[in-house]
Write a protein that holds these residues in place. Structure first.
Motif, short mmCIF file in Angstrom:
data_model
loop_
_atom_site.label_atom_id
_atom_site.label_comp_id
_atom_site.label_asym_id
_atom_site.label_seq_id
_atom_site.Cartn_x
_atom_site.Cartn_y
_atom_site.Cartn_z
N GLY A 96 0.85 -1.31 -0.16
CA GLY A 96 -0.01 -0.15 0.29
C GLY A 96 0.86 1.21 -0.11
N VAL A 97 2.09 1.21 -0.52
CA VAL A 97 2.90 2.44 -0.70
C VAL A 97 2.25 3.44 -1.61
CG1 VAL A 97 5.10 1.29 -0.32
CG2 VAL A 97 4.26 1.45 -2.46
N ARG A 98 2.50 4.70 -1.43
CA ARG A 98 1.76 5.65 -2.05
C ARG A 98 2.35 6.14 -3.36
NH1 ARG A 98 -0.06 9.86 2.89
NH2 ARG A 98 -1.39 8.34 4.09
N TRP A 99 3.78 5.80 -3.32
CA TRP A 99 4.51 6.51 -4.39
C TRP A 99 4.52 5.42 -5.68
CZ3 TRP A 99 8.14 3.15 -5.68
CH2 TRP A 99 8.89 2.34 -4.69
N TRP A 100 3.88 4.12 -5.53
CA TRP A 100 3.72 3.26 -6.63
C TRP A 100 2.42 3.07 -6.94
CZ3 TRP A 100 7.26 1.00 -9.42
CH2 TRP A 100 6.88 0.01 -10.02
N PRO A 101 2.20 3.39 -8.26
CA PRO A 101 0.79 3.32 -8.97
C PRO A 101 0.03 2.02 -8.57
CG PRO A 101 2.41 3.04 -10.73
CD PRO A 101 3.13 3.46 -9.59
N GLY A 102 -1.14 1.84 -8.29
CA GLY A 102 -1.90 0.67 -7.95
C GLY A 102 -2.61 -0.32 -8.92
N ASN A 103 -3.32 -0.95 -8.82
CA ASN A 103 -4.06 -1.85 -9.78
C ASN A 103 -4.73 -1.11 -10.83
OD1 ASN A 103 -3.25 -4.19 -8.30
ND2 ASN A 103 -5.03 -3.80 -7.01
N VAL A 104 -4.78 -1.89 -12.03
CA VAL A 104 -5.37 -1.14 -13.09
C VAL A 104 -6.91 -1.56 -13.09
CG1 VAL A 104 -5.45 -0.97 -15.72
CG2 VAL A 104 -3.23 -1.42 -14.70
N THR A 105 -7.62 -0.51 -12.62
CA THR A 105 -8.97 -0.60 -12.49
C THR A 105 -9.94 0.54 -13.34
OG1 THR A 105 -8.71 0.90 -10.23
CG2 THR A 105 -8.71 -1.68 -10.14
N PRO A 106 -9.88 0.16 -14.50
CA PRO A 106 -10.81 1.21 -15.21
C PRO A 106 -12.43 0.97 -14.95
CG PRO A 106 -10.02 -0.40 -16.59
CD PRO A 106 -9.54 -0.62 -15.32
N GLY A 107 -13.03 2.07 -14.34
CA GLY A 107 -14.40 1.90 -13.88
C GLY A 107 -14.46 0.89 -12.88
N GLY A 108 -13.56 0.74 -11.96
CA GLY A 108 -13.71 -0.12 -10.65
C GLY A 108 -13.57 -1.58 -11.22
N LEU A 109 -13.32 -2.01 -12.29
CA LEU A 109 -13.02 -3.40 -12.96
C LEU A 109 -11.33 -3.65 -12.87
CD1 LEU A 109 -13.81 -6.18 -14.10
CD2 LEU A 109 -13.44 -5.01 -16.35
N HIS A 110 -10.96 -4.62 -12.02
CA HIS A 110 -9.59 -5.10 -11.57
C HIS A 110 -9.46 -5.86 -12.77
CE1 HIS A 110 -6.39 -7.16 -9.13
NE2 HIS A 110 -5.83 -6.45 -9.95
N ILE A 111 -8.12 -5.38 -13.65
CA ILE A 111 -7.69 -6.11 -14.79
C ILE A 111 -6.23 -6.70 -14.37
CG2 ILE A 111 -6.96 -6.05 -17.23
CD1 ILE A 111 -8.57 -3.67 -17.62
N HIS A 112 -6.39 -8.12 -14.37
CA HIS A 112 -5.19 -8.98 -13.84
C HIS A 112 -4.18 -8.76 -15.23
CE1 HIS A 112 -6.84 -10.94 -10.40
NE2 HIS A 112 -7.76 -10.70 -10.94
N HIS A 113 -2.98 -8.79 -14.69
CA HIS A 113 -1.74 -8.50 -15.65
C HIS A 113 -1.79 -9.87 -16.49
CE1 HIS A 113 0.11 -10.04 -11.88
NE2 HIS A 113 0.67 -11.02 -12.57
N VAL A 114 -2.37 -10.99 -16.23
CA VAL A 114 -2.41 -11.93 -17.24
C VAL A 114 -3.04 -11.50 -18.59
CG1 VAL A 114 -4.72 -12.77 -16.33
CG2 VAL A 114 -2.97 -14.37 -17.68
N VAL A 115 -4.01 -10.62 -18.46
CA VAL A 115 -4.33 -9.99 -19.75
C VAL A 115 -3.43 -9.29 -20.54
CG1 VAL A 115 -6.32 -8.39 -20.48
CG2 VAL A 115 -6.80 -9.87 -18.63
N PHE A 116 -2.77 -8.33 -19.90
CA PHE A 116 -1.71 -7.74 -20.79
C PHE A 116 -0.60 -8.69 -21.19
CE2 PHE A 116 -3.17 -4.88 -17.48
CZ PHE A 116 -3.52 -3.58 -18.26
N GLY A 117 -0.29 -9.92 -20.44
CA GLY A 117 0.52 -10.86 -20.87
C GLY A 117 -0.01 -11.57 -22.18
N MET A 118 -1.23 -11.79 -22.15
CA MET A 118 -1.83 -12.70 -23.48
C MET A 118 -1.70 -11.51 -24.66
SD MET A 118 -5.12 -14.65 -22.28
CE MET A 118 -6.19 -13.33 -21.22
N PHE A 119 -1.79 -10.28 -24.47
CA PHE A 119 -1.62 -9.33 -25.43
C PHE A 119 -0.30 -9.29 -26.05
CE2 PHE A 119 -0.22 -5.04 -26.67
CZ PHE A 119 -0.89 -4.96 -27.68
N PHE A 120 0.69 -9.30 -25.18
CA PHE A 120 2.24 -9.37 -25.42
C PHE A 120 2.62 -10.77 -26.32
CE2 PHE A 120 2.80 -6.21 -22.35
CZ PHE A 120 3.65 -5.21 -23.05
N LEU A 121 1.82 -11.82 -25.84
CA LEU A 121 2.11 -13.14 -26.42
C LEU A 121 1.29 -13.21 -28.05
CD1 LEU A 121 1.12 -15.98 -23.75
CD2 LEU A 121 3.37 -15.29 -24.72
N LEU A 122 0.30 -12.54 -28.08
CA LEU A 122 -0.30 -12.47 -29.54
C LEU A 122 0.57 -11.40 -30.35
CD1 LEU A 122 -3.97 -12.30 -28.75
CD2 LEU A 122 -2.86 -14.30 -29.60
N LEU A 123 1.02 -10.42 -29.80
CA LEU A 123 1.64 -9.59 -30.55
C LEU A 123 3.01 -9.95 -30.98
CD1 LEU A 123 2.24 -6.81 -31.52
CD2 LEU A 123 3.02 -5.85 -29.55
#
Length: 305
Positions: free
Chosen positions: A45-72
């Motif tokens: 819970g440190v303040r100087w580090w950005p938190g989770n990616v939650t657009p509109g309150g939806l928590h996006i896990h980093h496995v989603v970004f990982g699948m994007f990088f795999l496809l790319l």
């Protein structure tokens, strides 16, 4: 000194054409270390580090970004026909995707967020296996250092087959890491295969059930050697990935915030009507219709001629 390292890199990595695979390994390790550092900062819970990616309150896990990088990385490598320098670039991108996806391997396996639980340690196991296997491929394309253009003899084929059998026996005896290393390093799985199996392994259930003396020896060896190795492994994993949350422990502030945001999204815009409220609304509507039906209608006044 840097000139010496560059000569070694050019001789062992660049000249044999292993640079794309090396960049896959670099992206793999780099993304795993970065995302583990990120989630540990979020957990504290440190303040100087950005938190989770939650657009509109939806928590996006980093496995989603990982699948994007795999496809790319995969599609880019095929689209450019494996030409340089694109193969190196997409190899690095593919390695980044591997690290992000395998770091949440336990989530994909259990289909629930077990990242900070004991089940989440399977992600660390998957990452270490992936890094180890990629590193072994980087050292040599085939076991025993055989290259595809070398003359293979029947004796060498027999050694490779025997090594495969010893590796399977090692894995059945519950010695996972010895079996994985023994795939590319002959001799490790041979020694592990002739020693006693771990008491909870499939080999022990098949072979030691009718031999209480051997099963007791396996349990004594488990208590004397393997538990020490498991303790060292647990300490190493805690150092790399952080300690799992014990059952019944109060969740962190970041986890509570994510739960509140998820509950806010799942909450309907209007509260659900229960049966009693629906009955009251229907009764009130019926009374209003009855009163309206008893009143005289007010029409337009007729003109007197």
């Amino acid at each position: 000194m840097w000139q010496h390292f560059w000569e070694l890199y050019a001789r062992h990595i660049q000249d044999p054409g292993k640079q794309p695979l090396f960049l896959v390994l670099v992206g793999f390790i780099g993304s795993f270390l970065f995302i583990r550092f990120s989630v540990r900062m979020i957990r504290r819970g440190v303040r100087w580090w950005p938190g989770n990616v939650t657009p509109g309150g939806l928590h996006i896990h980093h496995v989603v970004f990982g699948m994007f990088f795999l496809l790319l990385g995969g599609i880019g490598a095929f689209a450019t026909a494996g030409t340089h320098p694109w193969l190196d670039v997409f190899g690095l991108v593919f390695g980044i995707g591997c690290g992000l996806v395998l770091d949440e391997f336990a989530l994909l396996l259990h289909l629930e967020d077990v990242y900070w639980s004991e089940q989440g340690r399977k992600s660390v196991d998957a990452v270490i296996v992936g890094i180890l296997f990629t590193g072994l491929l980087l050292v040599g394309y085939l076991p025993l250092g055989v290259t595809p253009d070398s003359n293979v003899r029947w004796g060498l084929i027999g050694v490779i087959c025997a090594n495969a059998l010893f590796t399977v026996a090692t894995l059945l005896k519950g010695k996972f890491w010895s079996g994985m290393i023994g795939i590319m390093v002959p001799g490790v799985s041979w020694i592990a295969a002739v020693r006693l199996a771990r008491p909870n392994s499939p080999w022990a259930r098949w072979r030691y059930t009718g031999n209480p003396r051997k099963f007791a020896r396996a349990r004594r060896r488990e208590g004397r050697w393997h538990r020490r190795a498991d303790t060292a492994r647990q300490w190493l994993f805690d150092l790399i990935a952080g300690k799992p949350t014990p059952p019944g422990t109060r969740p962190t502030r970041a986890h509570l915030l994510a739960e509140r945001m998820a509950a806010r999204l799942e909450r309907p815009a209007r509260p659900a009507l229960d049966d009693e409220r629906i009955r009251r609304l229907r009764a009130a509507r019926a009374r209003r219709s009855t009163v309206t039906a008893g009143r005289p209608r007010r029409g337009p006044a007729r003109r007197r001629g």
